[in-house]
Design a protein around this motif. Structure first.
Motif, PDB file in Angstrom:
ATOM      1  N   ARG A  51       0.598  -1.417  -0.048  1.00  0.00           N
ATOM      2  CA  ARG A  51      -0.055  -0.170  -0.071  1.00  0.00           C
ATOM      3  C   ARG A  51       0.734   1.172  -0.216  1.00  0.00           C
ATOM      4  NH1 ARG A  51      -4.166   1.129   4.556  1.00  0.00           N
ATOM      5  NH2 ARG A  51      -5.807   2.160   3.096  1.00  0.00           N
ATOM      6  N   LEU A  52       0.538   2.185  -0.914  1.00  0.00           N
ATOM      7  CA  LEU A  52       1.447   3.418  -1.131  1.00  0.00           C
ATOM      8  C   LEU A  52       0.608   4.188  -0.089  1.00  0.00           C
ATOM      9  CD1 LEU A  52       2.141   3.748  -4.897  1.00  0.00           C
ATOM     10  CD2 LEU A  52       3.715   2.881  -3.088  1.00  0.00           C
ATOM     11  N   ALA A  53      -0.605   4.463  -0.306  1.00  0.00           N
ATOM     12  CA  ALA A  53      -1.461   5.330   0.668  1.00  0.00           C
ATOM     13  C   ALA A  53      -2.737   5.107   0.572  1.00  0.00           C
ATOM     14  CB  ALA A  53      -1.275   6.761  -0.016  1.00  0.00           C
ATOM     15  N   GLY A  54      -3.267   5.082   1.876  1.00  0.00           N
ATOM     16  CA  GLY A  54      -4.871   5.036   1.775  1.00  0.00           C
ATOM     17  C   GLY A  54      -5.571   6.320   1.949  1.00  0.00           C
ATOM     18  N   ILE A  55      -6.683   6.458   1.650  1.00  0.00           N
ATOM     19  CA  ILE A  55      -7.594   7.529   1.864  1.00  0.00           C
ATOM     20  C   ILE A  55      -7.354   8.539   2.872  1.00  0.00           C
ATOM     21  CG2 ILE A  55      -9.732   6.438   2.628  1.00  0.00           C
ATOM     22  CD1 ILE A  55      -9.335   9.000  -0.347  1.00  0.00           C
ATOM     23  N   GLU A  56      -7.275   7.676   4.081  1.00  0.00           N
ATOM     24  CA  GLU A  56      -6.939   8.199   5.301  1.00  0.00           C
ATOM     25  C   GLU A  56      -5.591   9.470   5.582  1.00  0.00           C
ATOM     26  OE1 GLU A  56      -4.784   4.458   5.555  1.00  0.00           O
ATOM     27  OE2 GLU A  56      -6.786   5.208   5.043  1.00  0.00           O
ATOM     28  N   ASP A  57      -4.732   8.841   4.466  1.00  0.00           N
ATOM     29  CA  ASP A  57      -3.280   9.570   4.222  1.00  0.00           C
ATOM     30  C   ASP A  57      -3.503  10.735   3.458  1.00  0.00           C
ATOM     31  OD1 ASP A  57      -1.873   7.612   5.619  1.00  0.00           O
ATOM     32  OD2 ASP A  57      -2.086   6.463   3.959  1.00  0.00           O
ATOM     33  N   ILE A  58      -4.592  10.681   2.572  1.00  0.00           N
ATOM     34  CA  ILE A  58      -4.701  11.859   1.370  1.00  0.00           C
ATOM     35  C   ILE A  58      -5.714  13.049   1.744  1.00  0.00           C
ATOM     36  CG2 ILE A  58      -5.638  11.967  -0.813  1.00  0.00           C
ATOM     37  CD1 ILE A  58      -4.700   9.320  -1.530  1.00  0.00           C
ATOM     38  N   LEU A  59      -6.808  12.460   2.621  1.00  0.00           N
ATOM     39  CA  LEU A  59      -7.864  13.452   2.929  1.00  0.00           C
ATOM     40  C   LEU A  59      -7.292  14.817   3.752  1.00  0.00           C
ATOM     41  CD1 LEU A  59     -10.795  11.063   3.780  1.00  0.00           C
ATOM     42  CD2 LEU A  59     -10.422  12.557   1.714  1.00  0.00           C
ATOM     43  N   PRO A  60      -6.549  14.412   4.786  1.00  0.00           N
ATOM     44  CA  PRO A  60      -5.870  15.558   5.570  1.00  0.00           C
ATOM     45  C   PRO A  60      -5.094  16.655   4.599  1.00  0.00           C
ATOM     46  CG  PRO A  60      -5.343  13.651   6.806  1.00  0.00           C
ATOM     47  CD  PRO A  60      -5.912  12.994   5.444  1.00  0.00           C
ATOM     48  N   LYS A  61      -4.623  16.008   3.575  1.00  0.00           N
ATOM     49  CA  LYS A  61      -3.692  17.355   2.736  1.00  0.00           C
ATOM     50  C   LYS A  61      -4.812  17.808   1.843  1.00  0.00           C
ATOM     51  CE  LYS A  61       0.317  14.262   2.183  1.00  0.00           C
ATOM     52  NZ  LYS A  61       1.326  13.706   1.352  1.00  0.00           N
ATOM     53  N   LEU A  62      -5.948  17.610   1.910  1.00  0.00           N
ATOM     54  CA  LEU A  62      -6.999  18.381   1.018  1.00  0.00           C
ATOM     55  C   LEU A  62      -8.083  19.051   1.947  1.00  0.00           C
ATOM     56  CD1 LEU A  62      -8.095  15.279  -1.413  1.00  0.00           C
ATOM     57  CD2 LEU A  62      -6.383  17.221  -1.665  1.00  0.00           C
ATOM     58  N   GLY A  63      -7.825  18.946   3.311  1.00  0.00           N
ATOM     59  CA  GLY A  63      -8.392  19.963   4.201  1.00  0.00           C
ATOM     60  C   GLY A  63      -9.317  19.282   5.086  1.00  0.00           C
ATOM     61  N   ALA A  64      -9.487  17.834   4.951  1.00  0.00           N
ATOM     62  CA  ALA A  64     -10.532  17.063   5.840  1.00  0.00           C
ATOM     63  C   ALA A  64      -9.924  16.918   7.322  1.00  0.00           C
ATOM     64  CB  ALA A  64     -10.839  15.871   5.070  1.00  0.00           C
TER      65      ALA A  64
END
Length: 180
Positions: A51-64
């Motif tokens: 796994r490179l990244a899960g959605i939990e890794d990406i969402l904070p970078k988008l403001g969530a």
């Protein structure tokens, strides 16, 4: 990726396809990485993919501020208004089922045939990833973050991605119980 200085449009060959096709192509070594639904990613992970990244890794970078539900239930608002008890029972039943799947490995043994796998490692990965994805926040918090993410998508993809609406439709989230 853009925030990390990587422009996927110029640095990658992007291929689109149905989720099972993308997973099969990854298994065949025809692509170096894939973005897919959780269950297809779990299959790949159980077969040795990392796994490179899960959605939990990406969402904070988008403001969530937290994880946002990616799957939901759809129903007509008028029908729901005239069947509030049925909707409330359905929501209560799904929460109870999810709680059982979070706490009971024996429940996973019972539903193993429904997953389509008899492989113990695959079933464990399904179980773990399913548990990771169960919403644990209030509907209000989920909705606030979904609004933030929708604005990001509207800014990045514009009308081609989100259509004419600049904001998430107010009726997207159902509030069975005020403050839920």
């Amino acid at each position: 990726m853009k925030q990390d200085g990587i422009d996927l449009k110029s640095e990658a060959t992007i291929a689109y396809g149905a989720p099972p096709l993308i997973a099969a192509k990854a298994l065949d070594g025809e692509m170096e990485a894939s973005l897919n639904f959780w269950n297809f990613c779990a299959q790949l992970e159980a077969k040795g993919f990392r796994r490179l990244a899960g959605i939990e890794d990406i969402l904070p970078k988008l403001g969530a501020k937290g994880a946002v539900s990616a799957v939901g239930y759809v129903f007509d608002e008028n029908w729901a208004a005239s069947h509030r008890d049925a909707v409330a029972r359905f929501i209560a039943m799904t929460r109870k089922a999810k709680q059982l799947l979070v706490t009971s490995d024996a429940a996973w043994d019972k539903i193993a045939p429904l997953t389509g796998t008899s492989d113990a490692a695959m079933l464990k990965t399904y179980r773990d990833r399913y548990r990771d994805g169960i919403p644990r926040r209030s509907i209000d918090d989920e909705e606030k973050d979904a609004r933030v993410l929708y604005r990001v998508l509207a800014e990045i993809g514009g009308r081609d991605l989100v259509g004419p609406a600049a904001e998430l439709d107010p009726g997207t989230f159902y509030h069975a119980v005020p403050g839920d």
